[in-house]
Motif scaffolding. Structure first.
Motif, mmCIF file in Angstrom:
data_model
loop_
_atom_site.group_PDB
_atom_site.id
_atom_site.type_symbol
_atom_site.label_atom_id
_atom_site.label_comp_id
_atom_site.label_asym_id
_atom_site.label_seq_id
_atom_site.Cartn_x
_atom_site.Cartn_y
_atom_site.Cartn_z
ATOM 1 N N LEU A 163 5.515 63.257 59.513
ATOM 2 C CA LEU A 163 4.705 63.873 60.564
ATOM 3 C C LEU A 163 3.341 63.211 60.653
ATOM 4 O O LEU A 163 2.713 62.940 59.620
ATOM 5 C CB LEU A 163 4.529 65.367 60.225
ATOM 6 C CG LEU A 163 3.792 66.242 61.248
ATOM 7 C CD1 LEU A 163 4.635 66.426 62.515
ATOM 8 C CD2 LEU A 163 3.478 67.622 60.642
ATOM 9 N N ILE A 164 2.888 62.979 61.877
ATOM 10 C CA ILE A 164 1.509 62.506 62.064
ATOM 11 C C ILE A 164 0.677 63.700 62.555
ATOM 12 O O ILE A 164 1.037 64.346 63.540
ATOM 13 C CB ILE A 164 1.427 61.387 63.128
ATOM 14 C CG1 ILE A 164 2.350 60.209 62.782
ATOM 15 C CG2 ILE A 164 -0.028 60.960 63.357
ATOM 16 C CD1 ILE A 164 1.744 59.087 62.015
ATOM 17 N N ILE A 165 -0.421 63.964 61.874
ATOM 18 C CA ILE A 165 -1.357 65.007 62.327
ATOM 19 C C ILE A 165 -2.626 64.271 62.741
ATOM 20 O O ILE A 165 -3.323 63.704 61.890
ATOM 21 C CB ILE A 165 -1.663 66.027 61.214
ATOM 22 C CG1 ILE A 165 -0.368 66.486 60.517
ATOM 23 C CG2 ILE A 165 -2.426 67.226 61.785
ATOM 24 C CD1 ILE A 165 -0.604 67.336 59.271
ATOM 25 N N GLU A 166 -2.903 64.281 64.041
ATOM 26 C CA GLU A 166 -4.026 63.495 64.560
ATOM 27 C C GLU A 166 -5.351 64.229 64.446
ATOM 28 O O GLU A 166 -5.399 65.462 64.526
ATOM 29 C CB GLU A 166 -3.799 63.206 66.059
ATOM 30 C CG GLU A 166 -2.752 62.150 66.308
ATOM 31 C CD GLU A 166 -2.606 61.864 67.803
ATOM 32 O OE1 GLU A 166 -2.129 60.780 68.128
ATOM 33 O OE2 GLU A 166 -2.964 62.732 68.636
ATOM 34 N N ASN A 167 -6.434 63.446 64.308
ATOM 35 C CA ASN A 167 -7.789 63.961 64.500
ATOM 36 C C ASN A 167 -8.171 65.056 63.503
ATOM 37 O O ASN A 167 -8.699 66.093 63.875
ATOM 38 C CB ASN A 167 -7.876 64.492 65.955
ATOM 39 C CG ASN A 167 -9.276 64.850 66.372
ATOM 40 O OD1 ASN A 167 -10.232 64.150 66.044
ATOM 41 N ND2 ASN A 167 -9.422 65.965 67.069
ATOM 42 N N VAL A 168 -7.892 64.808 62.225
ATOM 43 C CA VAL A 168 -8.189 65.821 61.199
ATOM 44 C C VAL A 168 -9.561 65.546 60.574
ATOM 45 O O VAL A 168 -9.808 64.443 60.071
ATOM 46 C CB VAL A 168 -7.110 65.806 60.091
ATOM 47 C CG1 VAL A 168 -7.421 66.863 59.032
ATOM 48 C CG2 VAL A 168 -5.732 66.027 60.691
#
Ligand code: S3P
Length: 432
Positions: A251-256
């Motif tokens: 999973l890619i979690i963007e803008n953390v």
């Protein structure tokens, strides 16, 4: 429900701590502050309603951008009715600080969870600055306060590691002539300091003999700002743990947001063997940010260093879920602060995980968890787990449910709306 895997690219909502501060500080700057990426959870909306009640204009445009026209430091209006803080400790404690430096009266009320939480920790320093309080038994809400007519600057060494207490004193210092000094033996999240400087407050932060010393000069005046709120690492942590424990996930979690005072959970998960990569490091709104790539991993239990606790204080509930799926024992200690969050998170998580079939021992200041070695937890049968009006218990146990045979039934998912209104939608989009 048990999930197949979490894949694709998601974005979590804006950081809750930064969103509260953007609304409050914007409400103190004369002129228009613009905010993009604001978390539109119930907690932040409580802050917005309170700032409106004290004279600020706080509006949302159709494109999701927020516009705040502030009243100026020293010019907050007395609210006509009680300020309803809902479930939000951050709104309550920071606004108590703000009001302490203004000669106005306000009454704070909240839900059953908030009404059980200790306010003595802010009443004590704010009284020294000249504010007066009438609180319910044990220093709790409902509470009425009157801000100081001539506020007195203080030097205050934090007796508990709390960004809310630190921020309350600094916000009271904004309308206090002279230097307000806060000493932090243990560093806590520094969003207030970063944003106060951004709005133009005269302040310094220094490290002296291993302690952080923050000095703020009042009476301050703010310039309106344009703020971009990064994604909330505390919200991202639920998805990171979900991807780590559900087989096949990538999973890619963007803008953390990866402010070092907030990102401890990702370090601990990596120490446990979690595959978490930071991609495209950059800066957003004065805060470090990256995209996270998280892949299913065989986790190993560890002894969590209590020194890292302040930088992941809200992430322990979901870390306990990761520990329940790891190989071997995870030991945590030094976590007495977890007992005074939205719920007693040590007891709430021990009870909930046990109900889902995990092996957990509760100590005075932590949990000791014997992990399943990657095997799914049995899940609940019959009685649902109790969330005690605590959003993070609900989301943590939803994540545990993804890696369980029968699923985990939760008594009440409505508290999730306080910090992560689209949690369930995002979870179903990412799970295939
Ligand atoms: C917060 C500080 C922390 C944290 C809370 C948000 C803040 O509380 O648990 O969710 O925005 O300042 P404490 O100051 O009580 O540790």
């Amino acid at each position: 429900m048990p999930a197949k895997s979490l894949t694709g690219t998601i974005r979590v909502p804006g950081d809750k701590s930064i969103s509260h501060r953007a609304v409050m500080f914007g409400g103190l700057a004369v002129g228009e502050t613009k905010v993009t990426g604001l978390l539109e959870g119930e907690d932040v909306l409580s802050t917005a309603a309170a700032m409106r009640a004290m004279g600020a204009r706080v509006e949302r445009a159709d494109n999701g951008e927020w516009s705040i026209h502030g009243v100026g430091i020293g010019s907050l209006a007395e609210p006509n009715s009680a300020l309803d803080m809902g479930n939000s400790g951050t709104s309550t404690r920071l606004l108590m600080g703000l009001i302490a430096g203004h000669a106005i009266q306000a009454t704070f009320v909240g839900d059953a969870s908030l009404s059980g939480r200790p306010m003595g920790r802010v009443i004590e320093p704010l009284s020294k600055m000249g504010a007066q309080f009438t609180a319910s038994a044990g220093g709790t809400l409902p509470l009425t306060m009157r801000g100081a007519t001539t506020p007195i600057p203080i030097e205050y060494r934090l007796p508990v590691a709390s960004a809310q207490v630190k921020s309350a004193v600094l916000l009271a210092g904004l309308n206090t002539p002279g230097i307000t000094r806060v000493i932090e033996p243990v560093p806590t999240r520094d969003h207030s300091e970063r944003m106060l400087a951004g709005f133009g407050a005269e302040m310094t932060v220094e490290e002296v003999d291993g302690e952080r010393v923050i000095e703020l000069r009042g009476e301050a005046s703010f310039e309106p700002q344009t703020i971009t709120v990064p994604g909330d690492p505390s919200s991202a942590a639920f998805f990171a743990v979900a991807a780590l424990i559900v087989p096949g996930s990538d999973l890619i979690i963007e803008n953390v947001g990866l402010n070092p005072t907030r990102a401890g959970v990702f370090e601990v998960l990596r120490q446990m063997g979690g595959s978490i990569e930071y991609l495209s490091h950059r800066e957003v709104g004065g805060e470090p940010v990256a995209d996270l790539r998280v892949r299913h991993s065989a986790l190993t239990g560890i002894d969590v260093d209590p020194g890292i606790a302040p930088s992941m204080i809200d992430e322990f509930p979901v870390l306990f879920v990761a520990a329940a799926m790891a190989k071997g024992t995870t030991t945590t200690r030094g976590l007495e602060e977890l007992r005074v969050k939205e719920s007693d998170r040590l007891t709430a998580m021990a009870d909930a995980l046990k109900l889902a079939g995990a092996h957990v021992e509760e100590t005075e200041d932590g949990l000791i968890i014997e992990g399943s070695g990657g095997d799914p937890l049995p899940g609940t049968s019959g009685a649902p787990v109790t969330t005690h009006l605590d959003h993070r218990i609900a989301m943590s146990m939803a994540v545990a449910g993804l890696a369980s045979s029968k699923g985990v039934e939760i008594d009440d998912t409505t508290p999730i709306g306080t910090s992560f209104p689209n949690f369930e939608k995002l979870m179903s989009e990412a799970s295939v």
